[in-house]
Design an enzyme around this catalytic site. Sequence first.
Site, mmCIF file in Angstrom:
data_model
loop_
_atom_site.group_PDB
_atom_site.id
_atom_site.type_symbol
_atom_site.label_atom_id
_atom_site.label_comp_id
_atom_site.label_asym_id
_atom_site.label_seq_id
_atom_site.Cartn_x
_atom_site.Cartn_y
_atom_site.Cartn_z
ATOM 1 C CE LYS A 1 -3.005 0.715 3.603
ATOM 2 N NZ LYS A 1 -2.757 2.347 4.240
ATOM 3 C CB SER A 2 4.033 2.477 1.995
ATOM 4 O OG SER A 2 3.347 2.486 3.359
ATOM 5 C CB SER B 1 5.658 10.343 11.352
ATOM 6 O OG SER B 1 4.774 10.348 10.056
ATOM 7 N N GLY C 1 -4.619 8.141 5.407
ATOM 8 C CA GLY C 1 -3.706 9.139 6.194
ATOM 9 C C GLY C 1 -2.719 9.492 5.215
ATOM 10 C CG ASP D 1 1.243 0.330 9.734
ATOM 11 O OD1 ASP D 1 0.820 1.267 10.430
ATOM 12 O OD2 ASP D 1 1.418 0.902 8.210
HETATM 13 C C1 S3P Z 1 2.709 5.079 6.214
HETATM 14 C C2 S3P Z 1 3.666 5.340 7.529
HETATM 15 C C3 S3P Z 1 2.903 5.113 8.711
HETATM 16 C C4 S3P Z 1 1.960 3.981 8.697
HETATM 17 C C5 S3P Z 1 1.018 3.957 7.776
HETATM 18 C C6 S3P Z 1 1.638 4.215 6.222
HETATM 19 C C7 S3P Z 1 3.382 5.549 4.982
HETATM 20 O O1 S3P Z 1 2.412 6.181 9.583
HETATM 21 O O2 S3P Z 1 1.506 3.705 10.075
HETATM 22 O O3 S3P Z 1 0.190 3.020 7.651
HETATM 23 O O4 S3P Z 1 3.022 4.978 3.853
HETATM 24 O O5 S3P Z 1 3.909 6.374 4.774
HETATM 25 P P1 S3P Z 1 3.168 7.287 10.099
HETATM 26 O O6 S3P Z 1 4.060 7.941 9.345
HETATM 27 O O7 S3P Z 1 2.070 8.100 10.675
HETATM 28 O O8 S3P Z 1 3.766 6.727 11.167
#
Ligand code: S3P
Length: 437
Positions: free
Chosen positions: A22-23, A176, A104, A324
């Site tokens: 996903k990321s 983050s 997010g 996660d």
């Molecule tokens: C992500 C970063 C993480 C992770 C999220 C996906 C990303 O969040 O928990 O599911 O794709 O960059 P944070 O950056 O808030 O730690």
Amino acid sequence: MSPIKVRYRQPLRGRLAPPPDKSISHRAVILSSIAEGKSIIRNFLLAEDPMRTLNAFRQMGIDMEIRGPGPGNRETRDNEILINGKGLRGLKDPGNIIDCGNSGTTMRLLSGILAGQLFSATLTGDSSLRSRPMQRIITPLTEMDAVITSEQGGYPPLRIKGGKLRPVKYKSPVASAQVKSAILLAGLYCDGITSFNEPEKSRDHTERMLAAGGVEIEIKSLEVCVRGTSAINPFDLTVPGDFSSASFFIAGGLLIPQSEILLKDTGVNPTRTGLIDILNMMGADIRLENKREISGEPVADIYVKHSQLSGINITGDMVLKAIDEFPILCVTAAKAQGKTKITGAGELRVKESDRITSMAVELRKMGVNVEELEDGLVIEGTEKLKPADVQSYGDHRIAMALIIAGFTVDKETTVRDTECINTSFPDFIGMLEGLMR
Ligand code: S3P
């Protein structure tokens, strides 16, 4: 899809390729859209969250063609997204509000891009996303001269007025990848070098992809520096399997007696695989086979065999690399011998749900002794979980973790509110059943 009823059926056996990461899917669409010319992304995750990112760029005038039948094919990698990138300055005013849904990553990474545009845009999302903290990106992007308005306390919707940005040297109070990526993406629009420093190293997919696109980027331990640029090269990349989605099968394989599985072509970026280190410490039989690189990301086949686990102490530095995987880690701890204590995990309170409270409340319903701490949990393992009526709080990873828990119990467990699984893993149940044939 909701509710889902589960009970023990049989061991998990066989091999499968978990769904695309996903990321990495989000980042592939973002960087291809602002690259110069045609990119191809193979094995893109056709799930709600990355589709939010894809549709946001369509709304800003980027042509995308989705080819192939989509998710759900065991051991096949057959979708392709063709993206006609228009360069860093080629996006157009989206017109309407951009709806990031539950994602997010869409909201925070897009904010970095929008900060550098010559138009204004508004980002909103569902009720979960609207209660997640955005001050963490508003503060640095404002330092870079973007003008961002938000709800009281830094919550969405966000109105972003972009413009000429200036490079900053930003020391983030929170580790983050979403904040880091927002700042690095905004840094592309600056003259000179933008630096981002974080207290621990978060996932580094953005850095790897920027380097692949020819952007000048330097990584010194916890600091990343990016030089503003006028052009990014187009991409031809294959997205590896998602380790976070694979983690549900890893746990199922460990917890359900006589299970033995091989998870093919799974991303094993060291910033993501903390769960393997933790489970190995708990006594798990997990091995990485056939290690290699795909499109600049480490990939392996993950072999997992049923194991008796023991509780351990899991502290700060281990937590971020398994951030996660916390809900499924709680389920494995609930079935381990002895106590597992997780601390330094306060960030989990601001994920898709408050994952500390969500897991404490739902595991208690399954007969587990759980103590909730401000920044973690103490879980007392038990040999047999109780069947229960549990719920996800609209959080995909809570839903999938509870489904795996339910599969370890002889009598039926009902998991409610499971639509959210579509945000990251639409074929979760199908793939799980595939391992029970
Ligand atoms: C992500 C970063 C993480 C992770 C999220 C996906 C990303 O969040 O928990 O599911 O794709 O960059 P944070 O950056 O808030 O730690």
